[in-house]
Design a protein around this motif. Structure first.
Motif, mmCIF file in Angstrom:
data_model
loop_
_atom_site.group_PDB
_atom_site.id
_atom_site.type_symbol
_atom_site.label_atom_id
_atom_site.label_comp_id
_atom_site.label_asym_id
_atom_site.label_seq_id
_atom_site.Cartn_x
_atom_site.Cartn_y
_atom_site.Cartn_z
ATOM 1 N N LEU A 125 -6.764 2.881 6.634
ATOM 2 C CA LEU A 125 -6.312 3.970 5.776
ATOM 3 C C LEU A 125 -7.462 4.485 4.916
ATOM 4 C CD1 LEU A 125 -2.793 2.968 4.366
ATOM 5 C CD2 LEU A 125 -3.355 4.916 5.820
ATOM 6 N N TYR A 126 -8.183 3.541 4.332
ATOM 7 C CA TYR A 126 -9.297 3.918 3.462
ATOM 8 C C TYR A 126 -10.368 4.678 4.232
ATOM 9 C CZ TYR A 126 -13.478 3.558 0.644
ATOM 10 O OH TYR A 126 -14.619 3.860 -0.039
ATOM 11 N N THR A 151 0.816 -1.208 0.000
ATOM 12 C CA THR A 151 0.000 0.000 0.000
ATOM 13 C C THR A 151 0.853 1.262 0.000
ATOM 14 O OG1 THR A 151 -0.125 -0.011 2.428
ATOM 15 C CG2 THR A 151 -1.904 -1.117 1.233
ATOM 16 N N ALA A 152 0.264 2.328 -0.527
ATOM 17 C CA ALA A 152 0.847 3.671 -0.460
ATOM 18 C C ALA A 152 -0.286 4.662 -0.678
ATOM 19 C CB ALA A 152 1.936 3.864 -1.507
ATOM 20 N N LEU A 153 -0.276 5.747 0.081
ATOM 21 C CA LEU A 153 -1.329 6.767 -0.012
ATOM 22 C C LEU A 153 -0.719 8.067 -0.512
ATOM 23 C CD1 LEU A 153 -4.370 7.384 0.710
ATOM 24 C CD2 LEU A 153 -3.459 8.345 2.842
ATOM 25 N N TYR A 154 -1.338 8.642 -1.539
ATOM 26 C CA TYR A 154 -0.863 9.883 -2.141
ATOM 27 C C TYR A 154 -1.907 10.984 -1.975
ATOM 28 C CZ TYR A 154 2.947 7.363 -4.420
ATOM 29 O OH TYR A 154 4.074 6.620 -4.668
ATOM 30 N N TYR A 159 1.814 14.200 -3.562
ATOM 31 C CA TYR A 159 2.774 14.035 -2.465
ATOM 32 C C TYR A 159 2.419 12.786 -1.656
ATOM 33 C CZ TYR A 159 5.706 15.153 1.559
ATOM 34 O OH TYR A 159 6.642 15.111 2.553
ATOM 35 N N PRO A 160 3.411 11.940 -1.318
ATOM 36 C CA PRO A 160 3.123 10.735 -0.525
ATOM 37 C C PRO A 160 2.661 11.086 0.891
ATOM 38 C CG PRO A 160 5.244 10.561 -1.637
ATOM 39 C CD PRO A 160 4.819 11.986 -1.754
ATOM 40 N N LEU A 161 1.452 10.696 1.232
ATOM 41 C CA LEU A 161 0.929 10.923 2.588
ATOM 42 C C LEU A 161 1.349 9.813 3.536
ATOM 43 C CD1 LEU A 161 -2.749 12.121 1.970
ATOM 44 C CD2 LEU A 161 -0.888 13.451 2.978
ATOM 45 N N VAL A 162 1.256 8.595 3.073
ATOM 46 C CA VAL A 162 1.664 7.421 3.854
ATOM 47 C C VAL A 162 2.599 6.611 2.968
ATOM 48 C CG1 VAL A 162 0.908 5.350 5.062
ATOM 49 C CG2 VAL A 162 -0.517 7.410 5.115
ATOM 50 N N PRO A 222 -10.136 7.779 0.157
ATOM 51 C CA PRO A 222 -9.478 8.075 -1.117
ATOM 52 C C PRO A 222 -10.105 7.315 -2.283
ATOM 53 C CG PRO A 222 -8.284 6.378 0.011
ATOM 54 C CD PRO A 222 -9.443 6.723 0.899
ATOM 55 N N LEU A 223 -9.633 7.636 -3.472
ATOM 56 C CA LEU A 223 -9.920 6.840 -4.648
ATOM 57 C C LEU A 223 -9.026 5.620 -4.585
ATOM 58 C CD1 LEU A 223 -11.362 6.635 -7.428
ATOM 59 C CD2 LEU A 223 -9.404 7.859 -8.405
ATOM 60 N N LEU A 224 -9.591 4.439 -4.808
ATOM 61 C CA LEU A 224 -8.839 3.194 -4.705
ATOM 62 C C LEU A 224 -8.260 2.770 -6.049
ATOM 63 C CD1 LEU A 224 -11.253 1.211 -2.380
ATOM 64 C CD2 LEU A 224 -8.891 1.843 -1.814
ATOM 65 N N VAL A 225 -7.057 2.218 -6.001
ATOM 66 C CA VAL A 225 -6.371 1.781 -7.208
ATOM 67 C C VAL A 225 -5.629 0.485 -6.904
ATOM 68 C CG1 VAL A 225 -4.739 2.401 -9.017
ATOM 69 C CG2 VAL A 225 -5.968 4.190 -7.803
ATOM 70 N N GLY A 226 -5.599 -0.443 -7.857
ATOM 71 C CA GLY A 226 -4.769 -1.621 -7.723
ATOM 72 C C GLY A 226 -5.535 -2.915 -7.553
ATOM 73 N N SER A 227 -4.815 -4.023 -7.675
ATOM 74 C CA SER A 227 -5.427 -5.347 -7.635
ATOM 75 C C SER A 227 -6.038 -5.683 -6.285
ATOM 76 C CB SER A 227 -4.390 -6.407 -8.009
ATOM 77 O OG SER A 227 -3.250 -6.311 -7.158
ATOM 78 N N GLY A 228 -5.609 -4.995 -5.222
ATOM 79 C CA GLY A 228 -6.166 -5.248 -3.897
ATOM 80 C C GLY A 228 -7.348 -4.369 -3.553
ATOM 81 N N ALA A 229 -7.734 -3.481 -4.455
ATOM 82 C CA ALA A 229 -8.799 -2.515 -4.169
ATOM 83 C C ALA A 229 -10.132 -3.156 -3.781
ATOM 84 C CB ALA A 229 -8.982 -1.578 -5.355
ATOM 85 N N PRO A 230 -10.598 -4.195 -4.471
ATOM 86 C CA PRO A 230 -11.896 -4.774 -4.100
ATOM 87 C C PRO A 230 -11.940 -5.284 -2.669
ATOM 88 C CG PRO A 230 -11.249 -5.519 -6.283
ATOM 89 C CD PRO A 230 -10.058 -4.818 -5.701
ATOM 90 N N ALA A 231 -10.849 -5.874 -2.201
ATOM 91 C CA ALA A 231 -10.820 -6.391 -0.833
ATOM 92 C C ALA A 231 -10.862 -5.257 0.182
ATOM 93 C CB ALA A 231 -9.571 -7.237 -0.611
ATOM 94 N N ILE A 232 -10.269 -4.122 -0.168
ATOM 95 C CA ILE A 232 -10.267 -2.962 0.733
ATOM 96 C C ILE A 232 -11.648 -2.320 0.760
ATOM 97 C CG2 ILE A 232 -9.166 -0.769 1.291
ATOM 98 C CD1 ILE A 232 -7.370 -3.329 1.381
#
Length: 237
Positions: free
Chosen positions: A163-164, A139-142, A147-150, A169-179
């Motif tokens: 985090l969510y 994970t990484a939060l922008y 700018y990187p927040l986390v 935030p807007l979710l991105v990536g292959s792990g987004a549905p689980a989050i």
């Protein structure tokens, strides 16, 4: 595959970008002044990057109609992703750059994915969550300005959901549905585990132009599975 005509190319030089961080093997030649891709090859291969990567490099450089000596920078995706895939990509990029006498430049998957998604985030932050298996996520939060927040980390499902829920935030990536789980108000921009090869090319072009160049280092967020068996170590005398 489209090859730009000679009159469309600048005298600035060309770059090479390599992505072997996940199941794809991707290589592209691009114009260093603009980041525009001239020739590329992208295949989903799963494993076996080391056996085919240099063949991809030869093919892409040849299709671009340039000499390998015209490559002025070698970019590489540094992760997160497969331990072996990242190691293959980074070592190849470093070796090519050393042989050519040009800089090697690393780009993280997080930076490239955030760059792709922030223009459609409508002023929101962006949480990238890539499935790392074993119930964990990279994970990484922008922030909305990029700018990187986390910072990048390995997160459990609970940590990623926190985090969510905190930043929405807007979710991105292959792990987004689980989050997102059963949250019907959540929005997922994409399910990709890596960015488009053209986005990486732009990132490398900008780093090259700015002079902010550091040698690529693998972004290993989780220790490798293989560990020495302490029981077989002979005590030194």
């Amino acid at each position: 595959m489209t090859v730009a005509s000679q009159k469309d190319r600048t005298l600035h030089g060309y770059g090479l970008i390599i992505d072997t961080a996940v199941e794809f093997c991707a290589v592209a030649v691009f114009d260093l002044s603009s980041g525009s891709v001239i020739s590329k090859k992208v295949e989903e291969i799963g494993t076996g990057h080391a056996e085919i990567l240099m063949g991809y490099v030869d093919e892409v450089v040849s299709n671009a109609g340039v000499s390998i000596r015209e490559i002025k920078a070698v970019g590489v995706v540094t992760g997160p992703g497969s331990f072996t895939g990242i190691r293959v990509g980074v070592s190849t990029a470093r070796g090519l750059a050393l042989a050519l006498g040009v800089p090697s430049i690393g780009v993280t998957t997080f930076d490239a994915l955030s760059r792709e998604v922030l223009p459609i985030a409508s002023g929101r932050s962006v949480l990238i969550a890539i499935d790392a298996r074993r119930g964990e996520f990279y994970t990484a939060l922008y922030a909305k300005d990029g700018y990187p927040l986390v910072p990048a980390a390995v997160s459990t499902t609970e940590q990623a959901k926190t985090l969510y829920e905190t930043y929405r935030p807007l979710l991105v990536g292959s792990g987004a549905p689980a989050i997102a789980a059963d949250d019907t108000s959540s929005e997922i921009a994409s399910l990709h585990a890596t960015a488009d090869i053209g986005t990486y090319a732009i990132c490398v072009s900008e780093a090259f132009s700015s002079g902010q160049i550091e040698k690529p280092r693998p972004l290993y967020l989780r220790a490798p599975d293989a560990k020495p068996q302490a029981g077989f170590i002979i005590e030194r005398r």
